[in-house]
Design an enzyme around this catalytic site. Structure first.
Site, PDB file in Angstrom:
ATOM      1  N   HIS A 116      -3.371  11.896   3.699  1.00 38.65           N
ATOM      2  CA  HIS A 116      -3.548  11.734   5.142  1.00 38.65           C
ATOM      3  C   HIS A 116      -2.398  12.483   5.834  1.00 38.65           C
ATOM      4  O   HIS A 116      -1.308  12.606   5.255  1.00 38.65           O
ATOM      5  CB  HIS A 116      -3.465  10.234   5.440  1.00 38.65           C
ATOM      6  N   ASP A 165       1.138   5.230  -0.609  1.00 37.84           N
ATOM      7  CA  ASP A 165       0.487   4.979   0.672  1.00 37.84           C
ATOM      8  C   ASP A 165      -0.689   4.039   0.398  1.00 37.84           C
ATOM      9  O   ASP A 165      -1.713   4.451  -0.151  1.00 37.84           O
ATOM     10  CB  ASP A 165       0.022   6.320   1.262  1.00 37.84           C
ATOM     11  N   GLN A 182      -5.318   2.452   2.434  1.00 34.36           N
ATOM     12  CA  GLN A 182      -6.733   2.257   2.094  1.00 34.36           C
ATOM     13  C   GLN A 182      -6.946   1.422   0.832  1.00 34.36           C
ATOM     14  O   GLN A 182      -8.092   1.211   0.436  1.00 34.36           O
ATOM     15  CB  GLN A 182      -7.430   3.621   1.917  1.00 34.36           C
ATOM     16  N   LYS A 187      -5.853  -2.350   9.220  1.00 35.10           N
ATOM     17  CA  LYS A 187      -6.894  -1.938   8.269  1.00 35.10           C
ATOM     18  C   LYS A 187      -7.280  -3.089   7.351  1.00 35.10           C
ATOM     19  O   LYS A 187      -8.186  -2.981   6.536  1.00 35.10           O
ATOM     20  CB  LYS A 187      -6.419  -0.737   7.451  1.00 35.10           C
ATOM     21  N   CYS A 222      -8.113  13.030   9.701  1.00 32.85           N
ATOM     22  CA  CYS A 222      -6.652  13.223   9.543  1.00 32.85           C
ATOM     23  C   CYS A 222      -6.301  13.741   8.160  1.00 32.85           C
ATOM     24  O   CYS A 222      -5.297  13.300   7.560  1.00 32.85           O
ATOM     25  CB  CYS A 222      -5.880  11.940   9.834  1.00 32.85           C
TER      26      CYS A 222
HETATM   27  N1  PLP Z   1      -2.677   6.841   5.139  1.00 31.14           N
HETATM   28  C1  PLP Z   1      -3.987   6.716   4.947  1.00 31.14           C
HETATM   29  C2  PLP Z   1      -4.557   6.978   3.582  1.00 31.14           C
HETATM   30  C3  PLP Z   1      -4.817   6.344   5.997  1.00 31.14           C
HETATM   31  O1  PLP Z   1      -6.124   6.234   5.801  1.00 31.14           O
HETATM   32  C4  PLP Z   1      -4.238   6.108   7.265  1.00 31.14           C
HETATM   33  C5  PLP Z   1      -5.096   5.783   8.420  1.00 31.14           C
HETATM   34  O2  PLP Z   1      -6.248   6.134   8.471  1.00 31.14           O
HETATM   35  C6  PLP Z   1      -2.861   6.244   7.405  1.00 31.14           C
HETATM   36  C7  PLP Z   1      -2.108   6.609   6.332  1.00 31.14           C
HETATM   37  C8  PLP Z   1      -2.184   5.992   8.713  1.00 31.14           C
HETATM   38  O3  PLP Z   1      -2.300   4.639   9.074  1.00 31.14           O
HETATM   39  P1  PLP Z   1      -1.801   4.132  10.486  1.00 31.14           P
HETATM   40  O4  PLP Z   1      -2.462   5.007  11.506  1.00 31.14           O
HETATM   41  O5  PLP Z   1      -2.262   2.709  10.544  1.00 31.14           O
HETATM   42  O6  PLP Z   1      -0.326   4.260  10.511  1.00 31.14           O
END
Ligand code: PLP
Length: 407
Positions: A124, A201, A204, A227, A366
């Site tokens: 991401h 990370d 998900q 999430k 993203c």
């Molecule tokens: N990492 C992953 C794999 C994600 O799917 C997301 C959000 O879609 C993020 C990071 C960023 O999360 P946040 O916008 O809640 O900080």
């Protein structure tokens, strides 16, 4: 065969909404954010009405009660992740802030020009741009693990990246586009064989599977409250105590200090050293409620339900002529399916599905470098949560078939 959701949909008032005259709402955008159960919203409202006071600083009754709630929430997060101590649980605004914290503070302490971070092609933007900011500051090098055509990490390439300049690995647990579940235990073991720490990370993965940070032996782990059925604006950075002790604070301000003078400031103990300013103590209560909600259902039930939904969706979507699904086409997928139908633009597909009362996400999710790797601009993405049913998937497939006829 019809399935029952594993929880009552009426725990989630928003799912009763009529949109464009369609009922019930088919909400399949859970990878972007999940809906909130009443239990979460009511706990937050209750705290605002009956407890609200700034935490940590007050001697008065309400402040102490708010502090107790906030610290009890930290303990709930600790239990949820199976961390050793609440000192290792830092509240942040979400995964993005958690990753930025590590990139910035770990980078400041341990990285210099020419040092390397290992990322992957399926990250991401949060887990790319944070490191690029450090790259601009310090001249570090980003090493990118490639993926196979069906969206799996090339582990043999990963192993080859380690050298004397490798300082950290930062990789997603589950891809938000492909649903690929990465072999994080192997990723961490290999990195540790080279004495390199790992940030996972978990944005998900946390909504879909048990995470045990001690079992994984990861050094850092990031996730977002929104999430996993919790409120927006709160997330978590888990860090092993020995790492959190060794890296400098992220932001300066209240809460994170022990004492301040114009000559010298000393910092608070863990985890407060990383929590500058008034924390979102109402959101931490909401997050704890959300984690309790999920835990009370249990990940065995959640995983079984979502695996059933995912494999049913894969099977039903493949019935659609011209369907292309990105990522692994099997049960390894974690509740996320990205697809494209013939040459119908993903934006048209998403917009028309919306008119039928079906919410999916469209675009690059993203993950522009991943889109480039796949040779596309974007996809339609359906992502599932514990309140979804096979009927939701039938509605999605019927919707796609109807839209196909229009083109
Ligand atoms: N990492 C992953 C794999 C994600 O799917 C997301 C959000 O879609 C993020 C990071 C960023 O999360 P946040 O916008 O809640 O900080």
């Amino acid at each position: 065969m019809q399935t029952m959701p594993i929880i009552r949909k009426d725990d989630f008032p928003i799912l009763q909404k009529v949109i464009y005259g369609k009922y019930p709402l088919v909400y399949l955008d859970n990878a972007a954010t999940t809906q909130k159960p009443r239990q979460v919203v009511e706990a937050m409202t209750e705290e605002y009405y009956n407890v609200n006071a700034n935490v940590h600083r007050g001697v008065h009754f309400l402040s102490q009660q708010a502090t107790e709630l906030h610290e009890a929430s930290r303990e709930t997060v600790r239990r949820f992740l199976n961390a050793r101590s609440t000192s290792e649980i830092v509240f942040t605004r979400g995964t993005t802030e958690s990753i930025n914290l590590v990139a910035s503070c770990f980078g400041q302490a341990f990285m210099k020009e020419g040092d390397e971070v290992i990322l992957s092609e399926m990250e991401h933007h949060s887990n790319i741009v944070s490191w690029q900011l450090l790259q601009a500051r310090k001249g570090i090098r980003l090493r990118i693990v490639p993926i196979t055509d069906d969206g799996q990490l090339k582990m043999e390439e990963y192993e080859k990246f380690f050298n004397e300049r490798t300082r950290i690995v930062s990789i997603t647990h589950v891809s938000n586009v492909l649903g690929t579940v990465n072999p994080v235990k192997d990723i961490i073991r290999i990195a540790h064989e080279h004495s390199v720490p790992v940030l996972i990370d978990g944005a998900q993965s946390t909504p879909h599977m048990t995470v045990d940070v001690q079992g994984l032996d990861c050094d850092f782990f990031a996730f977002s409250g929104h999430k996993i059925y919790g409120p927006t604006g709160i997330g978590v950075l888990y860090g092993k105590e020995e790492w959190l002790e060794r890296i400098p604070p992220y932001m300066g301000g209240g809460e994170m200090i022990k004492s301040v003078s114009f000559e010298k400031t000393t910092f608070n103990e863990l985890p407060y050293k990383f929590e500058a300013g008034t924390p979102d103590y109402i959101a931490s209560t909401g997050l704890a409620k959300a984690l309790d909600y999920v835990t009370s259902i249990g990940f065995d039930a959640i995983e079984a339900h979502e695996k059933d939904l995912t494999s049913y969706a894969l099977q039903r979507l493949m019935e659609v002529e011209g369907m292309k699904i990105y990522g692994p086409h099997d049960q390894k997928t974690a509740a996320v399916i990205s697809f494209q139908v013939g040459n119908i633009h993903h934006l048209d597909m998403g917009t028309l599905l919306d008119r039928l009362g079906i919410a999916v996400r469209t675009g690059h999710h993203c993950a522009e470098p991943l889109m480039r790797r796949l040779g596309i601009e974007g996809t339609c993405r359906a992502s599932f949560a514990l309140y979804n049913t096979r009927e939701d998937i039938d509605a999605l497939v019927e919707g796609i078939q109807r839209i196909k006829k229009m083109f």
